[in-house]
Scaffold this motif. Structure first.
Motif, PDB file in Angstrom:
ATOM      1  N   GLY A   4       0.802  -1.206   0.000  1.00  0.00           N
ATOM      2  CA  GLY A   4       0.000   0.000   0.000  1.00  0.00           C
ATOM      3  C   GLY A   4       0.838   1.261   0.000  1.00  0.00           C
ATOM      4  O   GLY A   4       2.053   1.245  -0.085  1.00  0.00           O
ATOM      5  N   ARG A   5       0.120   2.370   0.108  1.00  0.00           N
ATOM      6  CA  ARG A   5       0.786   3.668   0.071  1.00  0.00           C
ATOM      7  C   ARG A   5       1.579   3.929   1.344  1.00  0.00           C
ATOM      8  O   ARG A   5       1.250   3.426   2.415  1.00  0.00           O
ATOM      9  CB  ARG A   5      -0.255   4.766  -0.118  1.00  0.00           C
ATOM     10  CG  ARG A   5      -0.929   4.726  -1.480  1.00  0.00           C
ATOM     11  CD  ARG A   5      -2.001   5.778  -1.576  1.00  0.00           C
ATOM     12  NE  ARG A   5      -2.652   5.779  -2.878  1.00  0.00           N
ATOM     13  CZ  ARG A   5      -3.733   6.474  -3.171  1.00  0.00           C
ATOM     14  NH1 ARG A   5      -4.306   7.226  -2.236  1.00  0.00           N
ATOM     15  NH2 ARG A   5      -4.261   6.430  -4.381  1.00  0.00           N
ATOM     16  N   LEU A   6       2.585   4.765   1.195  1.00  0.00           N
ATOM     17  CA  LEU A   6       3.371   5.171   2.361  1.00  0.00           C
ATOM     18  C   LEU A   6       2.514   5.996   3.309  1.00  0.00           C
ATOM     19  O   LEU A   6       1.696   6.803   2.875  1.00  0.00           O
ATOM     20  CB  LEU A   6       4.584   5.990   1.920  1.00  0.00           C
ATOM     21  CG  LEU A   6       5.683   5.225   1.166  1.00  0.00           C
ATOM     22  CD1 LEU A   6       6.637   6.207   0.508  1.00  0.00           C
ATOM     23  CD2 LEU A   6       6.431   4.301   2.103  1.00  0.00           C
ATOM     24  N   ARG A  11       6.827   8.708   5.809  1.00  0.00           N
ATOM     25  CA  ARG A  11       7.451   9.837   5.103  1.00  0.00           C
ATOM     26  C   ARG A  11       8.316  10.661   6.048  1.00  0.00           C
ATOM     27  O   ARG A  11       9.375  11.166   5.669  1.00  0.00           O
ATOM     28  CB  ARG A  11       6.373  10.697   4.435  1.00  0.00           C
ATOM     29  CG  ARG A  11       5.708  10.011   3.257  1.00  0.00           C
ATOM     30  CD  ARG A  11       4.832  10.955   2.442  1.00  0.00           C
ATOM     31  NE  ARG A  11       4.479  10.320   1.182  1.00  0.00           N
ATOM     32  CZ  ARG A  11       3.368   9.609   0.986  1.00  0.00           C
ATOM     33  NH1 ARG A  11       2.483   9.476   1.971  1.00  0.00           N
ATOM     34  NH2 ARG A  11       3.138   9.045  -0.181  1.00  0.00           N
ATOM     35  N   GLN A  12       7.887  10.808   7.278  1.00  0.00           N
ATOM     36  CA  GLN A  12       8.722  11.486   8.271  1.00  0.00           C
ATOM     37  C   GLN A  12      10.016  10.706   8.491  1.00  0.00           C
ATOM     38  O   GLN A  12      11.096  11.296   8.620  1.00  0.00           O
ATOM     39  CB  GLN A  12       7.957  11.620   9.598  1.00  0.00           C
ATOM     40  CG  GLN A  12       6.747  12.529   9.561  1.00  0.00           C
ATOM     41  CD  GLN A  12       7.111  14.003   9.466  1.00  0.00           C
ATOM     42  OE1 GLN A  12       8.272  14.368   9.631  1.00  0.00           O
ATOM     43  NE2 GLN A  12       6.123  14.846   9.212  1.00  0.00           N
ATOM     44  N   ASP A  13       9.909   9.383   8.531  1.00  0.00           N
ATOM     45  CA  ASP A  13      11.095   8.544   8.717  1.00  0.00           C
ATOM     46  C   ASP A  13      12.038   8.648   7.519  1.00  0.00           C
ATOM     47  O   ASP A  13      13.262   8.636   7.680  1.00  0.00           O
ATOM     48  CB  ASP A  13      10.681   7.083   8.917  1.00  0.00           C
ATOM     49  CG  ASP A  13       9.960   6.869  10.244  1.00  0.00           C
ATOM     50  OD1 ASP A  13      10.127   7.716  11.143  1.00  0.00           O
ATOM     51  OD2 ASP A  13       9.229   5.861  10.362  1.00  0.00           O
ATOM     52  N   GLN A  57       3.384  14.389   1.551  1.00  0.00           N
ATOM     53  CA  GLN A  57       2.069  13.916   1.977  1.00  0.00           C
ATOM     54  C   GLN A  57       0.960  14.693   1.272  1.00  0.00           C
ATOM     55  O   GLN A  57      -0.035  14.122   0.817  1.00  0.00           O
ATOM     56  CB  GLN A  57       1.937  14.062   3.489  1.00  0.00           C
ATOM     57  CG  GLN A  57       0.674  13.467   4.083  1.00  0.00           C
ATOM     58  CD  GLN A  57       0.666  11.953   4.057  1.00  0.00           C
ATOM     59  OE1 GLN A  57       1.697  11.333   3.889  1.00  0.00           O
ATOM     60  NE2 GLN A  57      -0.511  11.355   4.219  1.00  0.00           N
ATOM     61  N   GLN A  58       1.142  16.018   1.179  1.00  0.00           N
ATOM     62  CA  GLN A  58       0.144  16.848   0.488  1.00  0.00           C
ATOM     63  C   GLN A  58       0.061  16.502  -0.990  1.00  0.00           C
ATOM     64  O   GLN A  58      -1.029  16.427  -1.562  1.00  0.00           O
ATOM     65  CB  GLN A  58       0.491  18.322   0.663  1.00  0.00           C
ATOM     66  CG  GLN A  58       0.343  18.822   2.101  1.00  0.00           C
ATOM     67  CD  GLN A  58       0.892  20.227   2.270  1.00  0.00           C
ATOM     68  OE1 GLN A  58       1.323  20.867   1.307  1.00  0.00           O
ATOM     69  NE2 GLN A  58       0.897  20.721   3.505  1.00  0.00           N
ATOM     70  N   ALA A  59       1.224  16.292  -1.611  1.00  0.00           N
ATOM     71  CA  ALA A  59       1.247  15.962  -3.041  1.00  0.00           C
ATOM     72  C   ALA A  59       0.547  14.637  -3.301  1.00  0.00           C
ATOM     73  O   ALA A  59      -0.158  14.469  -4.305  1.00  0.00           O
ATOM     74  CB  ALA A  59       2.689  15.905  -3.542  1.00  0.00           C
ATOM     75  N   THR A  60       0.732  13.684  -2.395  1.00  0.00           N
ATOM     76  CA  THR A  60       0.073  12.390  -2.542  1.00  0.00           C
ATOM     77  C   THR A  60      -1.444  12.530  -2.449  1.00  0.00           C
ATOM     78  O   THR A  60      -2.192  11.896  -3.203  1.00  0.00           O
ATOM     79  CB  THR A  60       0.569  11.413  -1.461  1.00  0.00           C
ATOM     80  OG1 THR A  60       1.981  11.233  -1.624  1.00  0.00           O
ATOM     81  CG2 THR A  60      -0.120  10.063  -1.582  1.00  0.00           C
ATOM     82  N   ALA A  61      -1.886  13.375  -1.513  1.00  0.00           N
ATOM     83  CA  ALA A  61      -3.329  13.596  -1.364  1.00  0.00           C
ATOM     84  C   ALA A  61      -3.910  14.226  -2.625  1.00  0.00           C
ATOM     85  O   ALA A  61      -5.008  13.861  -3.071  1.00  0.00           O
ATOM     86  CB  ALA A  61      -3.586  14.484  -0.154  1.00  0.00           C
ATOM     87  N   VAL A  62      -3.181  15.170  -3.212  1.00  0.00           N
ATOM     88  CA  VAL A  62      -3.643  15.818  -4.442  1.00  0.00           C
ATOM     89  C   VAL A  62      -3.722  14.802  -5.580  1.00  0.00           C
ATOM     90  O   VAL A  62      -4.702  14.754  -6.327  1.00  0.00           O
ATOM     91  CB  VAL A  62      -2.699  16.977  -4.824  1.00  0.00           C
ATOM     92  CG1 VAL A  62      -3.022  17.498  -6.223  1.00  0.00           C
ATOM     93  CG2 VAL A  62      -2.811  18.105  -3.803  1.00  0.00           C
ATOM     94  N   ARG A  63      -2.689  13.947  -5.706  1.00  0.00           N
ATOM     95  CA  ARG A  63      -2.704  12.937  -6.763  1.00  0.00           C
ATOM     96  C   ARG A  63      -3.846  11.945  -6.566  1.00  0.00           C
ATOM     97  O   ARG A  63      -4.456  11.478  -7.535  1.00  0.00           O
ATOM     98  CB  ARG A  63      -1.362  12.210  -6.795  1.00  0.00           C
ATOM     99  CG  ARG A  63      -0.231  13.003  -7.413  1.00  0.00           C
ATOM    100  CD  ARG A  63       0.964  12.121  -7.716  1.00  0.00           C
ATOM    101  NE  ARG A  63       1.571  11.609  -6.497  1.00  0.00           N
ATOM    102  CZ  ARG A  63       2.566  12.208  -5.846  1.00  0.00           C
ATOM    103  NH1 ARG A  63       3.053  13.356  -6.299  1.00  0.00           N
ATOM    104  NH2 ARG A  63       3.064  11.678  -4.754  1.00  0.00           N
ATOM    105  N   ALA A  64      -4.122  11.629  -5.299  1.00  0.00           N
ATOM    106  CA  ALA A  64      -5.211  10.690  -5.015  1.00  0.00           C
ATOM    107  C   ALA A  64      -6.552  11.277  -5.438  1.00  0.00           C
ATOM    108  O   ALA A  64      -7.398  10.577  -6.009  1.00  0.00           O
ATOM    109  CB  ALA A  64      -5.227  10.346  -3.535  1.00  0.00           C
ATOM    110  N   ARG A  65      -6.766  12.582  -5.170  1.00  0.00           N
ATOM    111  CA  ARG A  65      -8.023  13.226  -5.577  1.00  0.00           C
ATOM    112  C   ARG A  65      -8.149  13.265  -7.091  1.00  0.00           C
ATOM    113  O   ARG A  65      -9.229  13.039  -7.640  1.00  0.00           O
ATOM    114  CB  ARG A  65      -8.095  14.638  -4.987  1.00  0.00           C
ATOM    115  CG  ARG A  65      -8.330  14.662  -3.477  1.00  0.00           C
ATOM    116  CD  ARG A  65      -8.756  16.030  -3.026  1.00  0.00           C
ATOM    117  NE  ARG A  65      -7.717  17.012  -3.211  1.00  0.00           N
ATOM    118  CZ  ARG A  65      -6.786  17.312  -2.296  1.00  0.00           C
ATOM    119  NH1 ARG A  65      -6.782  16.653  -1.135  1.00  0.00           N
ATOM    120  NH2 ARG A  65      -5.872  18.215  -2.532  1.00  0.00           N
TER     121      ARG A  65
END
Length: 232
Positions: A4-6, A11-13, A57-65
């Motif tokens: 699954g997705r990170l 991502r912090q790690d 994290q924000q970029a991933t959310a945008v791509r998911a939308r």
């Protein structure tokens, strides 16, 4: 390994690992993720020097939308002519770059050197480097200048063209090693002369004399080692 997705914590790690100078492989092992997953994550979110967990994290959310509104199937990675996995090759190049940076090269210079080494032909034009690394011509020009200064690459002019090609071959490290030995010898000569100027009996003079002895011995050992390898 988890699928699954990170997650945001992962991502912090990743960001912490990059800040601490860890390679993609080390970060992947710590998170129990494939190296290719870490490589894609970092490369699509600013690279090793520009990666930020919150932005990723924000970029991933945008791509998911966007994916929900217009689902698209990503094109599968295509193996090269030798059947190699493109993601594995990309991860290898990034790891090589990180190691070269740790030796003192700037990141862009390390990227150019790693790219040349991993290219089967061992040579690329400035335009090809720009296209492969997706950077400006000025960045490539500065990087190849540094590599030429250290004698890590050589420049060739195509007989029927105006474009230079930057070449790396089996002799490069030998020549670079000798160049380093010559620099040590030059610095040793300066230190010995400086010790005489400051006075052999003074603390500063003795410091330079000791420096000269060390560098003279290193230069001599480096040249002898290179000759043994060359002869063998």
């Amino acid at each position: 390994m988890p699928g699954g997705r990170l997650t945001e914590q992962e991502r912090q790690d990743i960001a912490s690992g990059l800040a601490d100078g860890h390679t993609y492989s080390e970060i992947a092992r710590r998170l129990e993720r494939p190296v290719s997953t870490i490589t894609r994550e970092v490369l699509r979110n600013g690279g090793a020097s520009g990666y930020r967990a919150d932005r990723a994290q924000q970029a991933t959310a945008v791509r998911a939308r966007r994916g929900k509104s217009a689902p698209q199937r990503p094109a599968p990675a295509v193996a090269d002519a030798h059947g190699r996995d493109p993601e594995a090759v990309r991860a290898l190049e990034e790891q090589f770059t990180d190691i070269l940076v740790s030796t003192g090269l700037s990141r862009m210079t390390a990227r150019v050197l790693a790219c040349l080494y991993i290219t089967d032909g061992g040579s690329l034009t400035a335009g090809e480097l720009v296209q492969r690394l997706r950077v400006s011509p000025a960045s490539i020009s500065k990087a190849v200048g540094e590599l030429e200064q250290h004698e890590l690459i050589r420049r060739e002019r195509h007989p029927r063209g105006r474009r230079d090609r930057y070449v790396i071959d089996g002799d490069i490290w030998y020549q670079s090693w000798l160049a380093s030995a010559r620099r040590n010898a030059m610095l040793a000569a300066f230190a010995r002369d400086g010790g005489e100027t400051l006075g052999p009996g003074t603390p500063a003079g003795e410091r330079l004399v000791d420096m000269a002895r060390l560098l003279e011995q290193l230069a001599q050992d480096m040249i002898q080692a290179a000759e043994r390898v060359r002869a063998g």
